[in-house]
Motif scaffolding. Structure first.
Motif, PDB file in Angstrom:
ATOM      1  N   VAL A   8      13.490   8.976  -8.599  1.00 37.58           N
ATOM      2  CA  VAL A   8      13.687   7.998  -7.365  1.00 37.58           C
ATOM      3  C   VAL A   8      13.281   6.452  -8.692  1.00 37.58           C
ATOM      4  O   VAL A   8      12.207   7.064  -9.560  1.00 37.58           O
ATOM      5  N   VAL A   9      13.626   6.053  -7.675  1.00 39.50           N
ATOM      6  CA  VAL A   9      13.298   4.373  -8.969  1.00 39.50           C
ATOM      7  C   VAL A   9      13.038   3.833  -8.079  1.00 39.50           C
ATOM      8  O   VAL A   9      14.089   3.171  -7.086  1.00 39.50           O
ATOM      9  N   ILE A  10      12.204   2.959  -7.963  1.00 43.88           N
ATOM     10  CA  ILE A  10      10.851   1.951  -7.316  1.00 43.88           C
ATOM     11  C   ILE A  10      10.962   0.276  -8.138  1.00 43.88           C
ATOM     12  O   ILE A  10      10.842   0.167  -8.871  1.00 43.88           O
ATOM     13  N   LEU A  11      11.797   0.040  -6.640  1.00 41.90           N
ATOM     14  CA  LEU A  11      12.223  -1.695  -7.745  1.00 41.90           C
ATOM     15  C   LEU A  11      11.290  -2.101  -6.814  1.00 41.90           C
ATOM     16  O   LEU A  11      11.803  -2.749  -5.428  1.00 41.90           O
ATOM     17  N   ASP A  12      10.466  -3.082  -6.858  1.00 41.16           N
ATOM     18  CA  ASP A  12       9.884  -4.021  -5.821  1.00 41.16           C
ATOM     19  C   ASP A  12      10.090  -5.863  -6.358  1.00 41.16           C
ATOM     20  O   ASP A  12      10.065  -6.109  -7.693  1.00 41.16           O
ATOM     21  N   GLU A  13      10.504  -6.397  -5.595  1.00 41.24           N
ATOM     22  CA  GLU A  13      11.148  -7.596  -6.173  1.00 41.24           C
ATOM     23  C   GLU A  13      12.014  -7.788  -6.815  1.00 41.24           C
ATOM     24  O   GLU A  13      11.541  -8.869  -7.644  1.00 41.24           O
ATOM     25  N   PRO A  14      12.767  -7.691  -7.281  1.00 36.06           N
ATOM     26  CA  PRO A  14      13.362  -6.750  -8.366  1.00 36.06           C
ATOM     27  C   PRO A  14      14.609  -8.000  -8.698  1.00 36.06           C
ATOM     28  O   PRO A  14      14.828  -8.354 -10.413  1.00 36.06           O
ATOM     29  N   THR A  15      14.785  -9.507  -7.946  1.00 34.07           N
ATOM     30  CA  THR A  15      15.488 -10.289  -8.247  1.00 34.07           C
ATOM     31  C   THR A  15      14.518 -11.684  -8.111  1.00 34.07           C
ATOM     32  O   THR A  15      15.158 -13.473  -7.765  1.00 34.07           O
TER      33      THR A  15
ATOM     34  N   THR B  89       0.924  -1.530   0.102  1.00 38.85           N
ATOM     35  CA  THR B  89      -0.433   0.111   0.283  1.00 38.85           C
ATOM     36  C   THR B  89       0.928   0.719   0.118  1.00 38.85           C
ATOM     37  O   THR B  89       0.676   2.412  -0.651  1.00 38.85           O
ATOM     38  N   THR B  90       1.646   1.097   1.084  1.00 40.92           N
ATOM     39  CA  THR B  90       2.550   2.427   0.941  1.00 40.92           C
ATOM     40  C   THR B  90       3.416   2.233  -0.693  1.00 40.92           C
ATOM     41  O   THR B  90       3.554   3.946  -0.944  1.00 40.92           O
ATOM     42  N   MET B  91       4.043   1.313  -1.172  1.00 41.20           N
ATOM     43  CA  MET B  91       4.543   1.612  -2.122  1.00 41.20           C
ATOM     44  C   MET B  91       3.807   2.372  -3.621  1.00 41.20           C
ATOM     45  O   MET B  91       4.029   3.428  -4.712  1.00 41.20           O
ATOM     46  N   ARG B  92       1.845   1.303  -3.475  1.00 38.66           N
ATOM     47  CA  ARG B  92       1.232   2.030  -4.155  1.00 38.66           C
ATOM     48  C   ARG B  92       1.497   3.537  -4.317  1.00 38.66           C
ATOM     49  O   ARG B  92       0.922   4.841  -4.788  1.00 38.66           O
ATOM     50  N   MET B  93       1.481   3.865  -2.850  1.00 32.67           N
ATOM     51  CA  MET B  93       1.065   5.662  -2.475  1.00 32.67           C
ATOM     52  C   MET B  93       2.324   6.158  -3.249  1.00 32.67           C
ATOM     53  O   MET B  93       1.849   7.033  -3.600  1.00 32.67           O
ATOM     54  N   LEU B  94       3.520   5.526  -2.547  1.00 31.49           N
ATOM     55  CA  LEU B  94       4.809   6.635  -3.457  1.00 31.49           C
ATOM     56  C   LEU B  94       4.718   6.571  -5.057  1.00 31.49           C
ATOM     57  O   LEU B  94       5.110   7.769  -5.696  1.00 31.49           O
ATOM     58  N   THR B  95       4.175   5.854  -5.746  1.00 32.45           N
ATOM     59  CA  THR B  95       4.364   5.926  -7.147  1.00 32.45           C
ATOM     60  C   THR B  95       2.931   6.058  -7.727  1.00 32.45           C
ATOM     61  O   THR B  95       2.859   6.913  -8.866  1.00 32.45           O
TER      62      THR B  95
ATOM     63  N   LEU C  31      14.288  -0.499  -2.550  1.00 27.82           N
ATOM     64  CA  LEU C  31      14.837  -1.835  -2.856  1.00 27.82           C
ATOM     65  C   LEU C  31      13.240  -2.700  -1.795  1.00 27.82           C
ATOM     66  O   LEU C  31      13.453  -2.285  -0.906  1.00 27.82           O
ATOM     67  N   SER C  32      12.111  -3.062  -2.650  1.00 25.32           N
ATOM     68  CA  SER C  32      11.138  -3.333  -1.786  1.00 25.32           C
ATOM     69  C   SER C  32      11.830  -5.203  -1.570  1.00 25.32           C
ATOM     70  O   SER C  32      11.862  -5.782  -3.325  1.00 25.32           O
ATOM     71  N   THR C  33      11.516  -6.266  -0.959  1.00 24.87           N
ATOM     72  CA  THR C  33      12.303  -7.057  -1.187  1.00 24.87           C
ATOM     73  C   THR C  33      11.867  -8.468   0.198  1.00 24.87           C
ATOM     74  O   THR C  33      12.053  -8.005   1.255  1.00 24.87           O
ATOM     75  N   HIS C  34      11.739  -9.010  -0.346  1.00 26.36           N
ATOM     76  CA  HIS C  34      11.560 -10.460   1.340  1.00 26.36           C
ATOM     77  C   HIS C  34      13.098 -11.317   1.379  1.00 26.36           C
ATOM     78  O   HIS C  34      12.718 -11.818   2.398  1.00 26.36           O
ATOM     79  N   ILE C  35      14.346 -10.933   0.531  1.00 25.41           N
ATOM     80  CA  ILE C  35      14.936 -11.875   1.287  1.00 25.41           C
ATOM     81  C   ILE C  35      16.438 -10.486   1.586  1.00 25.41           C
ATOM     82  O   ILE C  35      16.826  -9.938   1.002  1.00 25.41           O
TER      83      ILE C  35
END
Length: 312
Positions: free
Chosen positions: A158-165, A47-53, A191-195
């Protein structure tokens, strides 16, 4: 690293019905920073990422991209954002060059500058050798590169990357991580990631969100301090009475792992290593193991999340 703030979020809140998904979240990101954005499922991260974009309006709060208000001037602010969603938005029937030309037009790059923008994005993302190939025929790693290329083609602040790997093999992951660090030289990267190890390798700062609230927002160095367990693992040739170890200054408790191995807990401001060595030598304890312990990033992450849950 520049001190210029390229993204500033102030007191963001968002409801879905009666559910408060994001609760008064504030942070800023400076030029040259890579910020890791972590949180369990349902934490409010997406939700935060969607607001930021600019894909979702907050119920309360303000977002400024390169000092432009995203809510008041969405078109102008979004021109300074590059976004790679978890599933890259690719037209697989196009070649790499065709797709990036299309992206250049979407981002309203001047016609005379489109060719240069496409070639630069391909060069930066290691795509020049596959420019004429259909995207659908590329490996997932190269498709991810194309996704990153479309996110940076217009040189956003600003570059927003969601789970890029996500879903890449180890070689591809290493290449994408190197690319992200290069991108950060000129842009701010979220960088949004679960890793979790990826955060340690790539990020300058870490943000952890849970139940809609930002619980941690600090540097990797500060996170590393939290990873210090303040325990020593020790072993002797012969078993010792735990009371003997408890008498050493700084040790708060002794945990017996097996008859001759112990975990010593101590106060953070008083590491007992030197005192322990002195006692071992003077008392002929025959110390065979002395090892400081450290929590994993996963341990720290869970501790932060569980503390919040316990406080609710």
């Amino acid at each position: 690293m520049s001190n210029k703030i390229l993204l500033e979020a102030s007191q963001l809140s968002r409801y879905f019905g009666s559910n408060l998904a994001v609760d008064d979240v504030s942070f800023s990101i400076s030029q040259g920073e890579v910020v890791g954005f972590l949180g369990p499922n349902g934490a409010g991260k997406s939700t935060t990422m969607r607001m930021l974009t600019g894909n979702l309006a907050p119920d309360h709060g303000e977002i400024r991209i390169n000092d432009i208000d995203l809510l008041d001037q969405p078109g102008l602010a979004k021109a300074h954002i590059g976004y790679l969603p978890e599933t890259p938005p690719l037209y697989k029937e196009l070649t790499v060059r065709e797709f990036l030309r299309f992206c250049a037009r979407l981002n309203q790059i001047d016609g005379k500058q489109q060719h240069g923008a496409v070639e630069t994005a391909m060069a930066r993302c290691g795509l020049s050798s596959v420019a004429q190939r259909l995207i659908g025929n590329l490996s997932k790693g190269f498709q991810q590169r194309v996704g990153i290329a479309q996110a940076i083609i217009h040189s956003p602040a600003v570059v927003i990357l969601d789970e890029p790997t996500s879903g890449l093999d180890p070689i591809q992951i290493r290449e994408i991580r190197q690319l992200i660090r290069q991108i950060a030289d000129e842009h701010s990267v979220i960088l949004s990631t679960h890793i979790l190890p990826e955060v340690q390798m790539l990020c300058d700062r870490v943000q952890i969100i849970s139940q809609g609230q930002l619980l941690f927002n600090d540097t990797i160095d500060e996170l590393s301090l939290q990873m210090q367990a303040h325990t020593l693992l020790v072993e002797f040739e012969q078993p010792l009475a735990a009371d003997l170890l408890k008498q050493i200054e700084g040790i708060t408790s002794v945990e017996t792992i097996h008859p001759s191995r112990y975990r010593l807990h101590y106060r953070p401001e008083h590491n007992p290593t030197q005192a322990l060595l002195s006692h071992a030598v003077s008392n002929n304890w025959h110390l065979t193991l002395l090892m400081p312990e450290q929590r994993s990033l996963e341990d720290v992450f869970m501790k932060i999340i569980q503390k919040e849950n316990a406080d609710v």
